[in-house]
Design a protein around this motif. Structure first.
Motif, mmCIF file in Angstrom:
data_model
loop_
_atom_site.group_PDB
_atom_site.id
_atom_site.type_symbol
_atom_site.label_atom_id
_atom_site.label_comp_id
_atom_site.label_asym_id
_atom_site.label_seq_id
_atom_site.Cartn_x
_atom_site.Cartn_y
_atom_site.Cartn_z
ATOM 1 N N PRO B 79 0.819 -1.216 0.134
ATOM 2 C CA PRO B 79 -0.139 0.112 0.053
ATOM 3 C C PRO B 79 0.810 1.319 0.017
ATOM 4 C CG PRO B 79 -0.750 -1.698 1.580
ATOM 5 C CD PRO B 79 0.508 -2.040 1.043
ATOM 6 N N GLU B 80 2.048 1.242 0.412
ATOM 7 C CA GLU B 80 3.026 2.288 0.392
ATOM 8 C C GLU B 80 3.138 3.180 -1.126
ATOM 9 O OE1 GLU B 80 3.847 -0.758 2.035
ATOM 10 O OE2 GLU B 80 3.038 0.092 3.854
ATOM 11 N N LEU B 82 1.075 4.016 -2.709
ATOM 12 C CA LEU B 82 0.261 5.019 -3.116
ATOM 13 C C LEU B 82 0.944 6.379 -2.643
ATOM 14 C CD1 LEU B 82 -3.309 3.826 -1.681
ATOM 15 C CD2 LEU B 82 -2.818 4.997 -3.553
ATOM 16 N N ASP B 83 1.928 6.160 -1.705
ATOM 17 C CA ASP B 83 2.381 7.450 -1.337
ATOM 18 C C ASP B 83 3.606 7.562 -2.286
ATOM 19 O OD1 ASP B 83 2.227 9.009 0.599
ATOM 20 O OD2 ASP B 83 3.434 7.826 2.089
ATOM 21 N N LEU B 92 -5.841 6.956 -10.039
ATOM 22 C CA LEU B 92 -7.230 6.710 -9.307
ATOM 23 C C LEU B 92 -7.657 8.145 -9.281
ATOM 24 C CD1 LEU B 92 -8.373 4.922 -7.217
ATOM 25 C CD2 LEU B 92 -7.067 5.967 -5.488
ATOM 26 N N THR B 106 -15.691 3.543 -5.973
ATOM 27 C CA THR B 106 -14.558 2.579 -6.374
ATOM 28 C C THR B 106 -14.462 1.747 -5.179
ATOM 29 O OG1 THR B 106 -13.648 4.601 -7.260
ATOM 30 C CG2 THR B 106 -12.103 2.607 -7.474
ATOM 31 N N VAL B 107 -14.046 0.528 -5.283
ATOM 32 C CA VAL B 107 -13.856 -0.488 -4.338
ATOM 33 C C VAL B 107 -12.343 -0.743 -4.447
ATOM 34 C CG1 VAL B 107 -14.310 -2.575 -3.296
ATOM 35 C CG2 VAL B 107 -16.275 -1.340 -3.885
ATOM 36 N N ILE B 108 -11.675 -0.487 -3.423
ATOM 37 C CA ILE B 108 -10.224 -0.766 -3.607
ATOM 38 C C ILE B 108 -9.505 -1.794 -2.532
ATOM 39 C CG2 ILE B 108 -7.951 0.326 -3.595
ATOM 40 C CD1 ILE B 108 -9.012 3.052 -4.349
ATOM 41 N N ARG B 109 -8.840 -2.727 -2.962
ATOM 42 C CA ARG B 109 -8.241 -3.718 -1.996
ATOM 43 C C ARG B 109 -6.626 -3.951 -2.475
ATOM 44 N NH1 ARG B 109 -9.031 -9.225 0.938
ATOM 45 N NH2 ARG B 109 -7.896 -8.603 2.638
ATOM 46 N N PHE B 110 -5.787 -3.534 -1.427
ATOM 47 C CA PHE B 110 -4.349 -3.942 -1.731
ATOM 48 C C PHE B 110 -4.373 -5.327 -1.298
ATOM 49 C CE2 PHE B 110 -2.025 -0.362 -3.198
ATOM 50 C CZ PHE B 110 -2.749 0.614 -3.338
ATOM 51 N N LEU B 124 -14.877 -10.230 -4.540
ATOM 52 C CA LEU B 124 -15.766 -8.842 -4.775
ATOM 53 C C LEU B 124 -16.585 -9.070 -5.752
ATOM 54 C CD1 LEU B 124 -12.524 -6.363 -4.783
ATOM 55 C CD2 LEU B 124 -14.534 -6.671 -3.326
#
Lengths: 341, 341
Positions: B79-80, B82-83, B92, B106-110, B124
């Motif tokens: 998930p990092e 994204l940073d 996104l 939006t449904v988001i999953r890492f 999902l």
């Protein structure tokens, strides 16, 4: 099948069982393929569910093995901020770092206005898309906490609200770190310290400004001029141009975000001014890039990712029925590098 | 109530009507509070729905006024990113810019690994959290298109797949822009141009390298050394250190991302090398910051946000039953600033 009614608590499986005059077990069995429940009972349960606006899908999720839960994030800002703002991508990264290890996904919706915002919170919750919300970007006179109370939605408020909050809050308290920064500048001989503020409608922008003002006064220095930079690189650049045009030019600028400070670097460089020799510069956020600017940027580290992960963790605990602390505070951290002497 | 079975098409309201021996209208009426449908028919419909693993909630959304749709994004990366990564936040942002005007979230999953990734797509979709997927970050030998075909899930693939694709694709073709960059460098006298490649498992990293290699050969220059920088600032800095330690130092470096180039700026600066005088530098992405580095960064603009918005638009069209073009290509754009002479 959709609840879609405001001001009502979301019905539970107990409410359905009560209305249908059966046990919760019977409701579960009716959902799980109907074995052991008569056709008449099934019909009563179905009818009760429809009357209460209770969604079988939500229950099915909860009854069929491990549920996949969802956390909602409704953002009333242009979607472009994901690109330009240091907070959101990091905050989301923190949320995802917690959810990726849990059976939860994030539901995100950007909304253009207050009307769509309210409708979206209501719909996501009443239609069972979302089990609870992380509420961020608190505004002055924010109407969302009252609305979420009416919906009966679990929520965690990220950011310091004005006054008290009915919801657990996670706060980033940067007062001490900003005080440390101002002291550092004053110790370096600066008496005229300007501030570039972000969006004036945002509480966090106001809070950074208040902390800077108070710290300056406490250090015996008049708070210098304030310009607005709208939290963007371009905004920071333009605010810096206005500051450089002032008759009494300050010797230091504290920007309310690193991106605005980076906009400032560019204008100061073009004006032939050296950092920190001709102008001391400090930012706020400590984005990944802050250590790679030239010179490396002195800034206040705001724990965006920790706010996301702590918020997600707290909301998950609440959804699991655990007691949540009313408020959690994360401290900012002064990062002294080279740009502020 | 959950379908939860792999390898089967998601049942439709027609399948339910057929199995229950009624019309689609009767299924709709049964869902909409049951008026005009006998209790026996309602029960047959309910039974057929259970047997087919068809979720009333999904239908309820579609039957009760305007549905709130959802688009799924499953990301198998820490998930990092994204940073730290320039792509995801922009991508996104593009998706959200389209969805915010539509009734979609939006449904988001890492996810951490291949197993969780496959389970998440399945869940999902089968649990009706998501109506369709945007598939990105294509890998070498990517197994997802085959899996999504088995699920019967609508999807748009973002990025050039290897070979042909069953799903509509949106591709960012940067071959011409990279060729233009290499020509620009060669015209400036550079004969030894290094490349810092991103993650070697990612197709986009490989494609940028292939384009650079081919462009160099076509310009009559041997492709210089390649180092890996994992698409991070730190990785770019370390790759630059390795390049500077080479016995035959190149005179130009083409980084596979702007962030890696910014890591390079920092190392080149520390080594007392001027840009572009001692080392020409070019990046890839054209992040917002690229025009604010010192000197401003020459780079290949990759339309991340346009990829997101075009992908979301295409997927929405498919969900509305419209014909989708098999492939859409967005071109890269060479942005010549000052860092590459």
């Amino acid at each position: 099948m959709t609840a879609g009614r405001t001001g009502r608590k979301r019905p539970t499986i107990s409410d359905v069982a009560k209305r249908a005059g059966v046990t919760k077990g019977a409701v579960s069995r009716a959902l799980n393929n109907g074995t052991g429940v008569s056709s008449g009972t099934r019909e009563r349960i179905r009818q009760a569910a429809v009357e209460l606006g209770w969604s079988p899908s939500y229950a099915a999720r909860a009854l069929n093995g491990k549920p996949l839960g969802t956390i909602g994030l409704v953002v009333r800002r242009p979607p472009e901020i994901l690109d330009f703002d240091a907070f959101f991508a990091s905050f989301l990264s923190g949320i995802e770092s917690v959810l990726s290890g849990e059976e939860h996904a994030t539901v995100i919706r950007f909304v253009p206005d207050a009307h769509t915002e309210a409708a979206t919170y209501e719909r996501l919750f009443n239609d069972r898309f979302v089990d609870g919300f992380l509420v961020t970007d608190l505004r002055v006179d924010d109407e969302r906490p009252a609305m979420l109370r009416r919906l009966g939605a679990p929520a965690v408020v990220v950011g310091a609200p004005e006054g008290s909050s009915d919801f657990p809050t996670i706060t980033n308290d940067s007062e001490d770190a900003i005080r440390g920064l101002v002291r550092h500048l004053v110790a370096g001989g600066h008496r005229r310290i300007a501030h570039v503020q972000g969006d004036p409608g945002m509480l966090h922008a106001l809070q950074r400004r208040w902390h800077w003002e108070k710290a300056a006064r406490d250090a015996g220095v008049d708070p210098g001029p304030v310009e607005y930079g709208s939290y963007t690189i371009e905004g920071g650049a333009q605010a810096t141009e206005r500051i450089l045009a002032l008759p009494e030019r300050p010797t230091a600028i504290f920007y309310g975000s690193d991106l605005m400070a980076i906009g400032g670097y560019s204008v100061l460089g073009d004006a032939g001014l050296s950092i920190p020799g001709d102008m001391a510069v400090a930012g706020f956020d400590d984005i990944a890039l802050a250590s790679f600017t030239s010179p490396p940027l002195t800034t206040v580290r705001s724990k965006h990712r920790a706010l996301g992960s702590a918020g997600a963790r707290l909301l998950l605990d609440m959804l699991k029925g655990q007691e949540a602390p009313a408020s959690t505070t994360l401290g900012g951290e002064l990062q002294i590098r080279e740009s502020a002497g």
